[in-house]
Every structure is written in C-alpha cells, then in structure tokens.
Design a protein around this motif. Structure first.
Motif, short mmCIF file in Angstrom:
data_model
loop_
_atom_site.label_atom_id
_atom_site.label_comp_id
_atom_site.label_asym_id
_atom_site.label_seq_id
_atom_site.Cartn_x
_atom_site.Cartn_y
_atom_site.Cartn_z
N PRO A 40 32.63 57.68 86.21
CA PRO A 40 33.13 56.30 86.37
C PRO A 40 34.62 56.29 86.44
N LEU A 41 35.12 55.37 87.07
CA LEU A 41 36.60 55.34 87.66
C LEU A 41 37.27 54.60 86.43
N VAL A 42 36.83 53.61 85.71
CA VAL A 42 37.34 53.01 84.43
C VAL A 42 36.49 53.34 83.38
N TYR A 43 36.90 53.01 82.14
CA TYR A 43 36.17 52.98 80.79
C TYR A 43 35.83 51.57 80.35
N PRO A 44 34.63 51.45 79.90
CA PRO A 44 34.23 50.34 79.26
C PRO A 44 35.04 49.63 78.33
N SER A 162 40.71 56.61 94.89
CA SER A 162 40.80 55.60 93.88
C SER A 162 41.22 56.52 92.52
N SER A 163 40.43 57.61 92.33
CA SER A 163 40.39 58.47 91.30
C SER A 163 41.79 58.97 91.01
N ALA A 164 42.49 59.52 92.27
CA ALA A 164 43.68 60.02 92.06
C ALA A 164 44.75 59.04 91.79
N ALA A 246 26.26 51.15 92.99
CA ALA A 246 26.39 52.72 92.62
C ALA A 246 27.31 53.00 91.53
N MET A 247 28.53 52.34 91.19
CA MET A 247 29.25 52.56 90.36
C MET A 247 29.09 51.72 89.03
N THR A 248 28.02 50.92 89.02
CA THR A 248 27.74 50.04 87.84
C THR A 248 26.97 50.96 86.68
N ARG A 249 27.29 50.74 85.68
CA ARG A 249 26.49 51.71 84.51
C ARG A 249 26.20 50.52 83.40
N TYR A 250 25.04 51.06 82.69
CA TYR A 250 24.67 50.15 81.48
C TYR A 250 25.48 50.58 80.35
N ASP A 251 26.37 49.94 79.63
CA ASP A 251 26.94 50.07 78.40
C ASP A 251 26.62 50.06 77.20
N LYS A 255 25.73 46.73 75.42
CA LYS A 255 24.49 46.01 75.75
C LYS A 255 24.45 45.49 77.18
N THR A 256 25.56 45.48 78.01
CA THR A 256 25.68 45.09 79.15
C THR A 256 25.96 45.91 80.45
N TYR A 257 25.76 45.48 81.67
CA TYR A 257 26.09 46.36 82.59
C TYR A 257 27.73 45.92 83.25
N LEU A 258 28.09 47.19 83.49
CA LEU A 258 29.65 47.04 83.99
C LEU A 258 29.89 47.57 85.06
N ASP A 259 30.63 47.04 86.25
CA ASP A 259 31.08 47.82 87.18
C ASP A 259 32.38 48.70 87.17
N LEU A 260 31.95 50.23 86.97
CA LEU A 260 33.25 51.15 86.44
C LEU A 260 33.99 51.38 87.58
N SER A 261 33.99 50.63 88.78
CA SER A 261 34.63 51.22 89.75
C SER A 261 36.11 50.70 89.80
N SER A 262 36.28 49.53 88.60
CA SER A 262 37.43 48.76 88.64
C SER A 262 37.53 47.89 87.33
#
Length: 449
Positions: A40-44, A162-164, A246-251, A255-262
């Motif tokens: 992930p690029l950002v954190y929940p 974006s990561s850099a 593709a950058m979306t993960r289950y937190d 207990k929700t989905y987060l887009d961790l691209s931003s």
C-alpha cells in the motif's frame, strides 16, 4: 429490488467514462494483477486520522486547503519540485491559519494525480489528428502516434513515482522542514522580493515573536511535536478504476475496504453519473471522498450523489467541490446547498475556482485569470454567508515553480508573458506568487466569515 454485493471490482459490470482505449486487455490485466501484489502507498491509520480531521471541517471547525498540480509529470519529477510544491502549500496554510485563527487541513494533489479527463478522445496538433493526452499514467504528451498509445506499464511507473513522492513528503513533514520556527526559510528567492512575499515575511516574523515568547515562558518548543511536524495528506482524481481497485485492501481494524493509493480521492464532473462505474467504486470504499459539482448539477442530482456516497451521513466522509465559474456561482450554488442542508447531509463544501474560469488567450494559450479565480471564491463565501453555512475548503491547481500559466497577480502576468514559462502538461496552474496572493485574499474572507 435486490442490490448486488459491492466488491473492489463490482464497478466492472457498469458503464464507465473517460477510459483509454488500451490495445491489449490481457497486458492491462497482468499489470493490474501485479499492482495488486504491491505494498500500500498509505496506511489505514492515516486515512482514519484524516477522516477525523475532516469531520471537524464538516462541522465548521476547520478549513480544507487542497492544492497541487493539474497533472503530475514523469518528466519533471525531482526532490526540488516536490519540496517547492509542499513549501507553497505550507506557506498558504500558515497565512490562512494565522490570519483567520481557523485550523487548516492540508491536502496535496500529489503522489497519484496523473490521469486527466478530457473533453474529446482525439485532438489536432499541427494538422495531425492524434489520440488525446490523458496524463502520463496513460500515454505521453509528445505529439506522435506512438507516444499517444496507451501503455499499461505506465501504471507501474505511476505507482513507483507516487511511492517516492510519499517517502519524500513524510521525510519533509516529519523531519523538521515544516517546523514553525523555520517559517522564514520557506521563502523562495522569487517570492522574497515581491509584495506578497514581504507580507508573508511579516506573518513569519510575528509567528517567530510568538514562539520566542512561549520559550521565554518556559515552554520547551523542541518537545512540542505540533510545532515541529505537520499532517499532510495526499489526494488525486480516481479516474483509472483498474489502478484504484488493485490498490484497494480489506482493513481488518475497521472491517471496511480502503483504497490505499491515497488518503482521499475524488470523482470528477465528467464521471459522476449515478449508475456508472465510478459512483459504484466510490460507494464501497471507506476513504473520505470528494465529488466535483459543476453548474449543470440539479438539487435532485446532488442529493442522489449524497445518498449514494454517504448514506450513513458520516461527517467528513463526503466533500462536494463546486466548480461553477465566477459568473454562475452565486446563481447556481444556493439551491444546491439549501437542498443538501434540508436533507441533513453533513458534507464539506469546497470551492474549485479554477476549472470554471479557463479560457484560451488571444495568443493561443489555455489560461485562467487570478481575479476571476478570486471572484469565484468570493461568490462561494457570499453564498455560504447568506445561507448560514460553512465554506469548508479551497481546491486549487498550483505549482511551486515560477511559471507563467495564469494571468494576473501582484507580480502581474500578462498575455504576452504566457510563453515565458508555460510548462504545464495539461491545465494552467497558479505560480507561488499567485498562490500566496490568493491565500491572503481567502484569509480576509475567512476573517469576514
């Protein structure tokens, strides 16, 4: 009627606008799968913290400054470019906070702002008809057939840049660059001698005097984290949903989905159709989100957007970003705000004074006039003041570089100056001087509010 279960890919069954014509769907699929394996690029926890801050803005207790590039570039990427962009946003935030006494939530259009919606799939350059440039995440701005071919591998390059960028931003905002005791060092050479630069210097001097007083009273400024570090959040328009899903993960925590691209993303004016793909994707993620609202929007449409994107009425979850144009804001916006207020939706109303005021100069440059930009912000504030609602934010396109892309400002840019440093790869941006000029004018409006 039975409702389909939301997944990060449920948007794929719906119509979708503003997408490139990828040559090889299998190559795109392989790239999206590879992105799905990346970190992930950002954190929940960061997203949850931003959500809590935005809830204050929804209640009229904070102001959102969202600013940065029209479209980030693969070709013009360096530590200096990122640092200068951050510096001017921090300078604007200092002016807004110190002058108005209102906490400012700082959000950059950065570390992901690569894709751009376009009004036509083709454009003519020097007599040649070419696929339109859709941002460096899709194709290149060079005027040739080969350069304009959408290339899925660019999604991977966008991720790595974006990561850099995020790594550098975290270093700068946590490593002393944003320390309030160093506000004078944020002055850039081309600003320091200007009228708005001198005004900023006066604010910086007053802040330093206040800090010295605190130190003399026995307060250990070195231990005061709130003075030495700053929260800075990232955002972009989530146009390419394959990249976003593709950058979306289950937190597991929420207990929700987060887009961790931003930290936060938004839907543009051209992709906000209620039953289309972008609305579907945004409805299922738990990031704070935004939606651009133009002059054609009706109260019914805006209420439907609120119901779709924030049915639980969570304060700070949804920002509505008006982009009306200086001539229409006072006639169109009141009925939209009133409808949202009557429906009891706790949105943040933000003003994008850039996109409704774009025109082509007589010498052929797409540009904006700073006075028209300020006029739209003024109209935005007047509407909110008349309705007793909170003007919650400002959303602008700017750069920390000394460009000549927008007209006006204290150090006036005229039409004949536009070709001096017209460097944008898409839409015209305010330069650092014009950005500070805007900040002082908005601070006056906040004080008046």
């Amino acid at each position: 009627m039975e409702t389909s279960v939301w997944t990060p890919d449920s948007w794929r069954r719906l119509p979708i606008a503003q997408q490139p014509d990828w040559d090889d769907p299998s190559e795109l699929d392989a790239v999206e799968k590879e992105l799905g394996s990346y970190a992930p690029l950002v954190y929940p926890s960061e997203i949850r913290e931003l959500q809590s801050q935005l809830a204050k803005a929804a209640k009229g207790q904070a102001f959102v400054l969202q600013a940065g590039d029209c479209a980030e570039s693969f070709n013009d990427f360096s530590a200096d470019v990122v640092r200068n962009k951050l510096r001017v946003i921090l300078q604007m935030a200092v002016v807004l906070t110190y002058s108005s006494g209102v906490p400012v939530i700082k959000v950059g259009r950065i570390a992901g702002q690569f894709a751009k919606p376009r009004s036509s799939p083709m454009e003519k350059i020097n007599g040649q008809l070419l696929p339109v440039f859709r941002g460096h995440i899709v194709n290149d701005d060079e005027a040739s057939i080969d350069a304009r071919r959408p290339d899925p591998k660019r999604l991977l390059r966008a991720y790595h840049q974006s990561s850099a960028t995020l790594n550098l931003l975290r270093s700068l905002t946590r490593g002393g660059f944003s320390d309030l005791s160093r506000v004078h060092t944020w002055n850039q050479e081309f600003v320091a001698s200007s009228a708005e630069g001198q005004a900023y210097d006066a604010v910086a001097t007053e802040i330093e005097r206040a800090l010295k007083f605190m130190a003399a009273c026995g307060i250990d400024l070195e231990r005061e984290e709130t003075l030495r570090k700053v929260d800075f959040w990232t955002s972009h328009e989530a146009l390419l949903l394959g990249y976003e899903s593709a950058m979306t993960r289950y937190d597991r925590t929420s207990k929700t989905y987060l887009d961790l691209s931003s930290h936060t993303i938004w839907i543009g004016e051209r992709t906000r159709e209620l039953n289309h793909a972008h609305m579907e994707f945004f409805s299922g993620i738990s990031n704070p989100i935004g939606c651009k609202i133009g002059p054609s929007a009706t109260p019914k449409e805006v209420i439907e957007i609120c119901e779709k994107l924030n049915p639980m009425r969570i304060p700070g979850r949804l920002s509505l970003v008006s982009r009306m144009g200086s001539e229409k804001v006072q006639s169109v916006l009141p009925k939209l705000i009133s409808a949202v207020q009557q429906a009891n939706h706790p949105v943040i109303w933000s003003c994008d004074p850039m996109h409704g005021n774009t025109f082509v100069s007589e010498n052929g440059f797409k540009t904006r006039n700073l006075e028209q930009v300020i006029d739209e912000v003024r109209g935005f504030f007047l509407v909110h003041r008349s309705l007793g609602t909170w003007p919650g934010g400002l959303h602008v396109e700017l750069t920390g570089e000394d460009v000549t892309e927008c007209l006006g400002g204290s150090a006036t840019v005229n039409e004949e100056d536009l070709d001096t440093a017209y460097n944008t790869i898409c839409d015209p941006r305010l330069n650092a001087r014009q950005s500070l000029d805007l900040a002082y004018r908005v601070a006056e409006m906040l004080i008046g509010d």
